[in-house]
Design a protein around this motif. Structure first.
Motif, PDB file in Angstrom:
ATOM      1  N   TYR A 221       0.842  -1.203   0.000  1.00 44.10           N
ATOM      2  CA  TYR A 221       0.000   0.000   0.000  1.00 44.10           C
ATOM      3  C   TYR A 221       0.875   1.250   0.000  1.00 44.10           C
ATOM      4  O   TYR A 221       0.471   2.297  -0.469  1.00 44.10           O
ATOM      5  CB  TYR A 221      -0.929  -0.021   1.211  1.00 44.10           C
ATOM      6  N   SER A 222       2.092   1.118   0.560  1.00 47.98           N
ATOM      7  CA  SER A 222       3.144   2.112   0.431  1.00 47.98           C
ATOM      8  C   SER A 222       4.433   1.341   0.164  1.00 47.98           C
ATOM      9  O   SER A 222       4.428   0.116   0.115  1.00 47.98           O
ATOM     10  CB  SER A 222       3.257   2.967   1.699  1.00 47.98           C
ATOM     11  N   THR A 223       5.538   2.042  -0.021  1.00 46.22           N
ATOM     12  CA  THR A 223       6.790   1.384  -0.407  1.00 46.22           C
ATOM     13  C   THR A 223       7.888   1.715   0.601  1.00 46.22           C
ATOM     14  O   THR A 223       8.049   2.872   0.995  1.00 46.22           O
ATOM     15  CB  THR A 223       7.238   1.836  -1.810  1.00 46.22           C
ATOM     16  N   GLU A 243      13.663   4.485   3.833  1.00 45.66           N
ATOM     17  CA  GLU A 243      12.350   5.065   3.534  1.00 45.66           C
ATOM     18  C   GLU A 243      12.299   5.545   2.084  1.00 45.66           C
ATOM     19  O   GLU A 243      12.132   6.737   1.791  1.00 45.66           O
ATOM     20  CB  GLU A 243      12.052   6.212   4.503  1.00 45.66           C
ATOM     21  N   GLY A 245      10.050   5.190  -0.065  1.00 43.65           N
ATOM     22  CA  GLY A 245       8.753   5.715  -0.477  1.00 43.65           C
ATOM     23  C   GLY A 245       8.687   7.220  -0.427  1.00 43.65           C
ATOM     24  O   GLY A 245       7.766   7.826  -1.002  1.00 43.65           O
ATOM     25  N   HIS A 246       9.674   7.845   0.248  1.00 42.04           N
ATOM     26  CA  HIS A 246       9.669   9.297   0.382  1.00 42.04           C
ATOM     27  C   HIS A 246      10.822   9.947  -0.387  1.00 42.04           C
ATOM     28  O   HIS A 246      11.207  11.084  -0.107  1.00 42.04           O
ATOM     29  CB  HIS A 246       9.689   9.674   1.863  1.00 42.04           C
ATOM     30  N   CYS A 256       2.551  14.367  -0.399  1.00 44.92           N
ATOM     31  CA  CYS A 256       2.621  13.079   0.296  1.00 44.92           C
ATOM     32  C   CYS A 256       2.183  13.235   1.755  1.00 44.92           C
ATOM     33  O   CYS A 256       2.136  14.358   2.286  1.00 44.92           O
ATOM     34  CB  CYS A 256       4.052  12.539   0.225  1.00 44.92           C
ATOM     35  N   CYS A 263       6.607  12.394  -3.754  1.00 46.15           N
ATOM     36  CA  CYS A 263       7.342  11.217  -3.272  1.00 46.15           C
ATOM     37  C   CYS A 263       6.965   9.991  -4.094  1.00 46.15           C
ATOM     38  O   CYS A 263       5.904   9.936  -4.714  1.00 46.15           O
ATOM     39  CB  CYS A 263       7.032  10.941  -1.805  1.00 46.15           C
ATOM     40  N   ASP A 265       5.833   7.283  -3.097  1.00 49.46           N
ATOM     41  CA  ASP A 265       4.549   6.755  -2.620  1.00 49.46           C
ATOM     42  C   ASP A 265       3.353   7.424  -3.295  1.00 49.46           C
ATOM     43  O   ASP A 265       2.270   6.834  -3.366  1.00 49.46           O
ATOM     44  CB  ASP A 265       4.430   6.922  -1.102  1.00 49.46           C
ATOM     45  N   THR A 266       3.524   8.642  -3.783  1.00 52.50           N
ATOM     46  CA  THR A 266       2.390   9.319  -4.423  1.00 52.50           C
ATOM     47  C   THR A 266       2.105   8.771  -5.815  1.00 52.50           C
ATOM     48  O   THR A 266       1.036   9.028  -6.365  1.00 52.50           O
ATOM     49  CB  THR A 266       2.634  10.839  -4.523  1.00 52.50           C
ATOM     50  N   SER A 269       1.731   4.053  -4.710  1.00 53.45           N
ATOM     51  CA  SER A 269       0.916   3.540  -3.609  1.00 53.45           C
ATOM     52  C   SER A 269      -0.317   2.848  -4.172  1.00 53.45           C
ATOM     53  O   SER A 269      -0.674   3.020  -5.346  1.00 53.45           O
ATOM     54  CB  SER A 269       0.491   4.677  -2.682  1.00 53.45           C
TER      55      SER A 269
END
Length: 411
Positions: A221-223, A243, A245-246, A256, A263, A265-266, A269
């Motif tokens: 759902y996130s990385t 981290e 995902g950021h 984000c 990021c 994740d955006t 995700s």
């Protein structure tokens, strides 16, 4: 004439050292045959046989018949009477709890859905109730539960058990999660990031075995990423290592949860991926997206493949910095297999200098959805004094063999 003879004290020290080596090997691998123990420790099979009998009599290990290369063998595992540990994984939409023994075998587990942005008190209450329920299910008392490991989908400062980046899990900031959970169950609780624990499990039990330097990429759902250097987790100063995902991939992109713009994740995700297929496929879940992709749906395959490419470009930066031996890919999206991993691998190789001597491997994880909870169990085992304190093991064995050890020649 001078006779070179070991003193009783040195014999006792050698015996204790050999016992500790055997217990360490069994604890590390979860269970080994006596022949494998001899190969791992360098001790003779006669010594292994003698010490295993002593440890079995003392209740430190159990043995059971098995086979090795088609031949009968005796497998040695740590005895359950040493206790149980619990692993708890909080996902963005689910809670998973497992009980494990010192042979690293899951003896009971249960999973339940959670609402998105679930409340911290509700989540911790449900986790505690599931732990108690599982203990009752296997007929164990609370006294047999030694330690609890908790995996969170957020960076964690392991020195405090607190989430170290605000806003990643709304409502969970400023709470000493380990202490709060420990009060509910009156047991030690250790908290870590889920990608770190996935990395730990894959390194000990899965696709990372035999590699001292590895990166575990958790695509879900996130990385996030868990990093092992020289065989040890690298968490960073306050738990924010890995981290990925950021990492910014689009300077003009969406905001984000962390407060930055564009990021990774955006764009990869679950929310971002499902938005891409909503107009053509309607409202899908992440599981729906993966299922349709594996069944051949071209749109769903394209979305996951593009995600693999975007993640791989960021992972390449990690590879260029750390030069790991292997990148292991896990998380919910990894259920898509090569649809995700293939483009991710190609992107890593495309964005890193060609290494003709030892190119980095990019492989699918072996533990699948069990990786994070297995990592939580492994963390609990590693932090449990009974599992790691040789003095405790020595006391158990010496008390049971006090008289016998004086009559039996040292191996």
């Amino acid at each position: 004439m001078t006779t070179d003879r070991s003193t009783p004290g040195s014999q006792a020290s050698l015996r204790e050292a050999n016992r500790a080596r055997i217990v360490d090997a069994v604890k590390r691998f979860g269970g080994l045959t006596q022949i494998e123990l001899a190969e791992t420790t360098g001790l003779s099979t006669a010594t292994i046989s003698t010490i295993v009998k002593e440890l079995t009599g003392a209740g430190v290990v159990d043995t059971r018949p098995t086979s090795r290369s088609g031949r009968r063998a005796l497998k040695v595992t740590l005895a359950r009477q040493l206790g149980l540990v619990a692993g708890v994984q909080f996902g963005h939409r689910h809670l998973k709890v497992a009980l494990g023994d010192f042979g690293r075998t899951i003896v009971a587990e249960q999973q339940m859905p959670l609402p998105l942005d679930h409340r911290v008190d509700t989540g911790l209450d449900r986790a505690a109730l599931l732990v108690v329920d599982l203990l009752e299910r296997v007929g164990a008392s609370m006294d047999e539960l030694l330690t609890i490991g908790v995996a969170l989908p957020a960076p964690v400062d392991t020195s405090t058990g607190m989430i170290s980046v605000r806003g990643v899990m709304r409502g969970w900031d400023d709470l000493h999660i380990g202490q709060t959970m420990s009060k509910r169950l009156a047991r030690p609780v250790i908290v870590d990031n889920d990608a770190n624990l996935g990395a730990l499990a894959e390194h000990e039990l899965g696709a990372g075995r035999g590699h001292q330097d590895m990166v575990f990429v958790r695509a879900s759902y996130s990385t996030g990423a868990g990093i092992l250097l020289s065989g040890h987790l690298h968490r960073g100063y306050a738990g924010t290592a890995g981290e990925i995902g950021h990492v910014q991939v689009d300077p003009m992109g969406d905001i984000c949860r962390c407060g930055n713009r564009g990021c990774l994740d955006t764009v990869v995700s679950s929310t971002a991926l499902l938005d891409l297929v909503r107009s053509s496929h309607g409202d899908l879940t992440l599981r729906d997206l993966i299922t349709r992709a594996t069944e051949g749906d071209p749109g769903c395959r394209r979305v996951i493949a593009d995600a693999g490419d975007r993640i791989g470009a960021v992972v390449a930066q990690v590879v260029n910095t750390l030069n790991p031996q292997v990148v292991v890919v896990g998380g919910e999206l990894a259920a898509a297999g090569e649809i995700l991993v293939g483009p991710l691998r190609e992107a890593v190789l495309r964005h890193t200098p060609p290494n003709t001597i030892a190119p980095v491997e990019v492989v699918l994880g072996e533990l699948g959805p069990q990786a994070e909870v297995m990592g939580a169990l492994t963390l609990a085992l590693q932090s449990t004094e009974v599992a790691t304190d040789h003095q405790t093991i020595s006391t158990l064995t010496d008390e049971s063999m006090a008289g016998r050890s004086r009559r039996t020649p040292a191996p």
